[in-house]
Scaffold this motif. Structure first.
Motif, mmCIF file in Angstrom:
data_model
loop_
_atom_site.group_PDB
_atom_site.id
_atom_site.type_symbol
_atom_site.label_atom_id
_atom_site.label_comp_id
_atom_site.label_asym_id
_atom_site.label_seq_id
_atom_site.Cartn_x
_atom_site.Cartn_y
_atom_site.Cartn_z
ATOM 1 N N GLN A 178 0.787 -0.957 -0.080
ATOM 2 C CA GLN A 178 0.006 -0.376 -0.455
ATOM 3 C C GLN A 178 0.879 1.390 -0.189
ATOM 4 N N PHE A 179 2.424 0.991 0.660
ATOM 5 C CA PHE A 179 2.921 2.634 0.974
ATOM 6 C C PHE A 179 3.518 2.492 -0.521
ATOM 7 N N GLU A 180 3.695 1.730 -1.362
ATOM 8 C CA GLU A 180 4.651 1.849 -3.103
ATOM 9 C C GLU A 180 2.833 2.256 -3.776
ATOM 10 N N LYS A 181 2.025 1.741 -3.579
ATOM 11 C CA LYS A 181 0.699 2.377 -4.097
ATOM 12 C C LYS A 181 0.546 3.949 -3.621
ATOM 13 N N TRP A 182 1.087 4.254 -2.315
ATOM 14 C CA TRP A 182 0.748 6.086 -2.645
ATOM 15 C C TRP A 182 2.296 6.737 -3.113
ATOM 16 N N LEU A 183 3.842 5.823 -3.462
ATOM 17 C CA LEU A 183 4.352 6.407 -4.478
ATOM 18 C C LEU A 183 3.943 6.695 -4.967
ATOM 19 N N TYR A 184 3.778 6.144 -5.843
ATOM 20 C CA TYR A 184 3.331 5.993 -7.405
ATOM 21 C C TYR A 184 1.680 6.779 -7.401
ATOM 22 N N VAL A 185 1.370 6.653 -7.063
ATOM 23 C CA VAL A 185 -0.115 8.314 -7.649
ATOM 24 C C VAL A 185 0.686 9.683 -6.947
ATOM 25 N N LEU A 186 1.125 9.873 -5.856
ATOM 26 C CA LEU A 186 1.943 11.080 -5.847
ATOM 27 C C LEU A 186 3.274 11.329 -6.622
ATOM 28 N N ARG A 187 3.723 10.078 -7.257
ATOM 29 C CA ARG A 187 4.769 10.978 -8.242
ATOM 30 C C ARG A 187 3.581 10.577 -9.677
ATOM 31 N N ASN A 188 3.060 10.143 -10.187
ATOM 32 C CA ASN A 188 2.472 9.676 -11.266
ATOM 33 C C ASN A 188 0.893 10.355 -11.438
ATOM 34 N N LEU A 189 0.292 10.975 -10.491
ATOM 35 C CA LEU A 189 -0.749 11.799 -10.208
ATOM 36 C C LEU A 189 -1.513 12.485 -11.495
ATOM 37 N N PRO A 190 -0.749 13.243 -11.801
ATOM 38 C CA PRO A 190 -0.821 14.346 -13.208
ATOM 39 C C PRO A 190 -0.212 13.695 -14.589
ATOM 40 N N ASN A 191 0.210 11.948 -14.397
ATOM 41 C CA ASN A 191 -0.209 11.532 -15.588
ATOM 42 C C ASN A 191 -0.917 10.746 -16.029
ATOM 43 N N LEU A 192 -1.772 10.826 -14.777
ATOM 44 C CA LEU A 192 -3.762 9.709 -15.013
ATOM 45 C C LEU A 192 -4.191 10.245 -15.590
ATOM 46 N N ASP A 197 -7.173 0.177 -12.648
ATOM 47 C CA ASP A 197 -7.377 -0.652 -11.869
ATOM 48 C C ASP A 197 -6.158 -1.510 -10.328
ATOM 49 N N LYS A 198 -4.937 -1.593 -9.668
ATOM 50 C CA LYS A 198 -4.694 -1.220 -9.482
ATOM 51 C C LYS A 198 -4.380 -1.367 -7.986
ATOM 52 N N LEU A 199 -5.205 0.377 -8.524
ATOM 53 C CA LEU A 199 -5.754 1.455 -7.411
ATOM 54 C C LEU A 199 -7.192 1.300 -6.716
ATOM 55 N N GLN A 200 -7.546 -0.289 -6.522
ATOM 56 C CA GLN A 200 -9.256 0.126 -6.950
ATOM 57 C C GLN A 200 -9.655 0.500 -4.851
ATOM 58 N N GLU A 201 -8.451 0.710 -4.118
ATOM 59 C CA GLU A 201 -8.722 0.189 -2.302
ATOM 60 C C GLU A 201 -9.719 1.500 -2.287
ATOM 61 N N LYS A 202 -9.868 2.104 -1.398
ATOM 62 C CA LYS A 202 -11.767 2.683 -1.297
ATOM 63 C C LYS A 202 -10.970 4.130 -0.976
ATOM 64 N N VAL A 203 -9.176 3.945 -0.645
ATOM 65 C CA VAL A 203 -9.088 5.453 0.309
ATOM 66 C C VAL A 203 -8.562 6.274 -0.990
ATOM 67 N N PHE A 204 -8.460 5.656 -2.149
ATOM 68 C CA PHE A 204 -7.628 6.077 -3.682
ATOM 69 C C PHE A 204 -8.986 6.295 -3.986
#
Length: 309
Positions: A178-192, A197-204
């Motif tokens: 989950q921590f690596e998912k957070w880092l991925y979001v912070l790094r890539n959010l503007p490019n998505l 599908d890999k980030l289907q958790e409620k928090v995301f």
């Protein structure tokens, strides 16, 4: 129409970071991030509350040190969370300075009981410290007061965590926690363009909903535009300095190369002259000791010349 090509806000802008992590309705995002970041040391943080930045410090001059996010958990432990786009001189000094304010705040009126609560300073960096460039795979640094000889933690209530985000290059398929998912979001959010599908958790799901540019109010959109302008100005300034440094480095490298080439040429010329001199002296049956002192060549080099004649 928003005028932005990106579907989601950039978390490395001042507005974007505070929109995601600094608003009361989105407190769950910050709580989940902190729990994943500090899982091994803190266990489960049950709740957090935001603290007002204007209450930081004891004097008016201290209040100029504004944190991006400042909060505490149910145990009274303090958390400073900073986002930093570009390199800044003495940034580590700045984070240490920031950590002193939560410590000072724990002083009770008229007396101290000296039983301090833990203080965490977390820096999410969009750059790499120069001294860390040799280690491209290490992007997280957890720093506490330790004994130099034993390498054991001497004091565990003051923690600094630095995340060098440019080093985090994992793809969606490589994410393992989950921590690596957070880092991925912070790094890539503007490019998505959509929530993977890999980030289907409620928090995301909540994060992607909050981060959608089209859902910003007119006022929020104005603030975001101003924040993006600052972000782009900083980015352009950094790139300009990089290119100037690169050009300066090239020019300096060419100059050094010319100088080194001249020096090498001179040395090679001297060596060739010494060899010719040694050959002539050998033909005149001059002793090797005299040839050594006359040419600067070694005994081995002279014997090799002698064998070749």
């Amino acid at each position: 129409m928003t005028g932005f090509e990106e579907k989601y806000i950039n978390p490395f802008t001042d507005f974007g970071f505070k929109k995601l992590f600094g608003e009361e309705p989105n407190k769950g995002l910050l709580l989940d991030f902190l729990n994943e970041l500090l899982k091994e040391k803190e266990g489960n943080i049950k709740s957090i509350r935001y603290l007002k930045n204007e209450h930081v410090g004891r004097h008016e001059s201290d209040r100029r040190a504004i944190f991006d996010i400042y909060c505490e958990n149910e145990k009274g432990e303090k958390f400073i969370v900073e986002i930093q786009k570009t390199k800044q001189n003495f940034f580590k000094d700045r984070t240490v300075y920031y950590s002193t304010f939560p410590i000072q705040e724990q002083a009770k009126k008229l007396t101290w009981d000296f039983n301090l609560k833990g203080v965490y300073t977390i820096a999410i960096l969009d750059f790499i410290f120069d001294e860390n460039k040799h280690n491209p795979d290490k992007y997280r640094y957890d720093v506490m007061l330790t004994d130099i000889e034993t390498k054991k933690v001497f004091y565990d209530k003051l923690t600094f965590i630095y995340l060098e985000m440019p080093k985090f290059n994992k793809t969606l398929d490589e994410l393992e926690s989950q921590f690596e998912k957070w880092l991925y979001v912070l790094r890539n959010l503007p490019n998505l363009q959509k929530r993977p599908d890999k980030l289907q958790e409620k928090v995301f799901a909540h994060l992607f909903e909050v981060a959608e540019v089209a859902k910003l109010s007119r006022k929020e959109l104005m603030f975001y535009e101003d924040s993006m302008k600052v972000y782009r100005d900083l980015e352009n300034s950094f790139e300009t300095k990089y290119m100037e440094g690169k050009l300066d480095g090239k020019a300096e490298g060419i100059e050094q190369g010319i100088e080194q080439g001249i020096e090498q040429g001179i040395e090679q010329g001297k060596k060739a002259q010494s060899i010719q001199t040694a050959k002539a002296l050998l033909k005149s049956h001059v002793s090797i000791d005299i040839i050594i002192s006359s040419t600067g060549l070694t005994e081995e080099e002279i014997k090799k010349i002698q064998e070749e004649q």
